[in-house]
Design a protein around this motif. Sequence first.
Motif, PDB file in Angstrom:
ATOM      1  N   TRP A   1       0.811  -1.212   0.000  1.00  0.00           N
ATOM      2  CA  TRP A   1       0.000   0.000   0.000  1.00  0.00           C
ATOM      3  C   TRP A   1       0.846   1.265   0.000  1.00  0.00           C
ATOM      4  O   TRP A   1       0.314   2.374  -0.091  1.00  0.00           O
ATOM      5  CB  TRP A   1      -0.973   0.004   1.178  1.00  0.00           C
ATOM      6  N   LEU A   2       2.166   1.145   0.073  1.00  0.00           N
ATOM      7  CA  LEU A   2       3.021   2.337   0.040  1.00  0.00           C
ATOM      8  C   LEU A   2       3.135   2.925  -1.369  1.00  0.00           C
ATOM      9  O   LEU A   2       3.413   4.116  -1.517  1.00  0.00           O
ATOM     10  CB  LEU A   2       4.407   2.006   0.585  1.00  0.00           C
ATOM     11  N   ILE A   3       2.914   2.114  -2.394  1.00  0.00           N
ATOM     12  CA  ILE A   3       3.000   2.618  -3.777  1.00  0.00           C
ATOM     13  C   ILE A   3       1.913   3.662  -4.048  1.00  0.00           C
ATOM     14  O   ILE A   3       2.225   4.775  -4.490  1.00  0.00           O
ATOM     15  CB  ILE A   3       2.958   1.469  -4.795  1.00  0.00           C
ATOM     16  N   PRO A   4       0.615   3.359  -3.789  1.00  0.00           N
ATOM     17  CA  PRO A   4      -0.392   4.402  -4.043  1.00  0.00           C
ATOM     18  C   PRO A   4      -0.240   5.614  -3.136  1.00  0.00           C
ATOM     19  O   PRO A   4      -0.533   6.739  -3.556  1.00  0.00           O
ATOM     20  CB  PRO A   4      -1.722   3.702  -3.814  1.00  0.00           C
ATOM     21  N   ILE A   5       0.253   5.409  -1.921  1.00  0.00           N
ATOM     22  CA  ILE A   5       0.477   6.557  -1.041  1.00  0.00           C
ATOM     23  C   ILE A   5       1.576   7.449  -1.615  1.00  0.00           C
ATOM     24  O   ILE A   5       1.459   8.679  -1.610  1.00  0.00           O
ATOM     25  CB  ILE A   5       0.810   6.084   0.389  1.00  0.00           C
ATOM     26  N   GLY A   6       2.639   6.848  -2.142  1.00  0.00           N
ATOM     27  CA  GLY A   6       3.698   7.630  -2.777  1.00  0.00           C
ATOM     28  C   GLY A   6       3.193   8.391  -3.989  1.00  0.00           C
ATOM     29  O   GLY A   6       3.554   9.547  -4.204  1.00  0.00           O
ATOM     30  N   LEU A   7       2.337   7.736  -4.787  1.00  0.00           N
ATOM     31  CA  LEU A   7       1.769   8.417  -5.959  1.00  0.00           C
ATOM     32  C   LEU A   7       0.891   9.594  -5.550  1.00  0.00           C
ATOM     33  O   LEU A   7       0.949  10.667  -6.156  1.00  0.00           O
ATOM     34  CB  LEU A   7       0.961   7.429  -6.798  1.00  0.00           C
ATOM     35  N   ILE A   8       0.077   9.403  -4.523  1.00  0.00           N
ATOM     36  CA  ILE A   8      -0.806  10.480  -4.061  1.00  0.00           C
ATOM     37  C   ILE A   8       0.012  11.644  -3.511  1.00  0.00           C
ATOM     38  O   ILE A   8      -0.281  12.815  -3.790  1.00  0.00           O
ATOM     39  CB  ILE A   8      -1.799   9.940  -3.012  1.00  0.00           C
ATOM     40  N   ILE A   9       1.049  11.339  -2.742  1.00  0.00           N
ATOM     41  CA  ILE A   9       1.924  12.397  -2.220  1.00  0.00           C
ATOM     42  C   ILE A   9       2.601  13.144  -3.368  1.00  0.00           C
ATOM     43  O   ILE A   9       2.687  14.375  -3.357  1.00  0.00           O
ATOM     44  CB  ILE A   9       2.957  11.817  -1.246  1.00  0.00           C
ATOM     45  N   GLY A  10       3.057  12.414  -4.376  1.00  0.00           N
ATOM     46  CA  GLY A  10       3.709  13.050  -5.521  1.00  0.00           C
ATOM     47  C   GLY A  10       2.786  13.975  -6.284  1.00  0.00           C
ATOM     48  O   GLY A  10       3.170  15.085  -6.655  1.00  0.00           O
ATOM     49  N   VAL A  11       1.551  13.543  -6.510  1.00  0.00           N
ATOM     50  CA  VAL A  11       0.596  14.388  -7.221  1.00  0.00           C
ATOM     51  C   VAL A  11       0.244  15.609  -6.378  1.00  0.00           C
ATOM     52  O   VAL A  11       0.164  16.730  -6.893  1.00  0.00           O
ATOM     53  CB  VAL A  11      -0.667  13.589  -7.605  1.00  0.00           C
ATOM     54  N   ALA A  12       0.042  15.413  -5.088  1.00  0.00           N
ATOM     55  CA  ALA A  12      -0.312  16.537  -4.215  1.00  0.00           C
ATOM     56  C   ALA A  12       0.805  17.575  -4.173  1.00  0.00           C
ATOM     57  O   ALA A  12       0.543  18.780  -4.267  1.00  0.00           O
ATOM     58  CB  ALA A  12      -0.625  16.026  -2.818  1.00  0.00           C
ATOM     59  N   LEU A  13       2.033  17.122  -4.041  1.00  0.00           N
ATOM     60  CA  LEU A  13       3.148  18.068  -4.024  1.00  0.00           C
ATOM     61  C   LEU A  13       3.333  18.759  -5.373  1.00  0.00           C
ATOM     62  O   LEU A  13       3.662  19.946  -5.426  1.00  0.00           O
ATOM     63  CB  LEU A  13       4.440  17.352  -3.616  1.00  0.00           C
ATOM     64  N   ALA A  14       3.096  18.036  -6.457  1.00  0.00           N
ATOM     65  CA  ALA A  14       3.213  18.643  -7.786  1.00  0.00           C
ATOM     66  C   ALA A  14       2.137  19.710  -7.995  1.00  0.00           C
ATOM     67  O   ALA A  14       2.420  20.780  -8.536  1.00  0.00           O
ATOM     68  CB  ALA A  14       3.109  17.571  -8.859  1.00  0.00           C
ATOM     69  N   VAL A  15       0.918  19.429  -7.558  1.00  0.00           N
ATOM     70  CA  VAL A  15      -0.152  20.421  -7.682  1.00  0.00           C
ATOM     71  C   VAL A  15       0.179  21.647  -6.842  1.00  0.00           C
ATOM     72  O   VAL A  15      -0.035  22.791  -7.267  1.00  0.00           O
ATOM     73  CB  VAL A  15      -1.510  19.807  -7.276  1.00  0.00           C
TER      74      VAL A  15
END
Length: 74
Positions: free
Chosen positions: A48-62
Amino acid sequence: MSEQKRRPEEGQREFADVAWSVPSYLLSGMIVWGGIGWLLSWWTGWPWLIPIGLIIGVALAVYLVYVQYGRHSS
């Protein structure tokens, strides 16, 4: 001193720069933080760390896109 007149090409270049940099921020955030999530997932065994990393990446990019282009300086 007189102001230089802006040519229409300059505005188009600025728009093109923004149009390319916004998806670049989003894609690089997903790749970097998704990769960190994947590495942590591989290391710990918690998938479950993969989707959390993706969500963090998108949030920081936005957030970076908002800071870079969303604010209007007065």
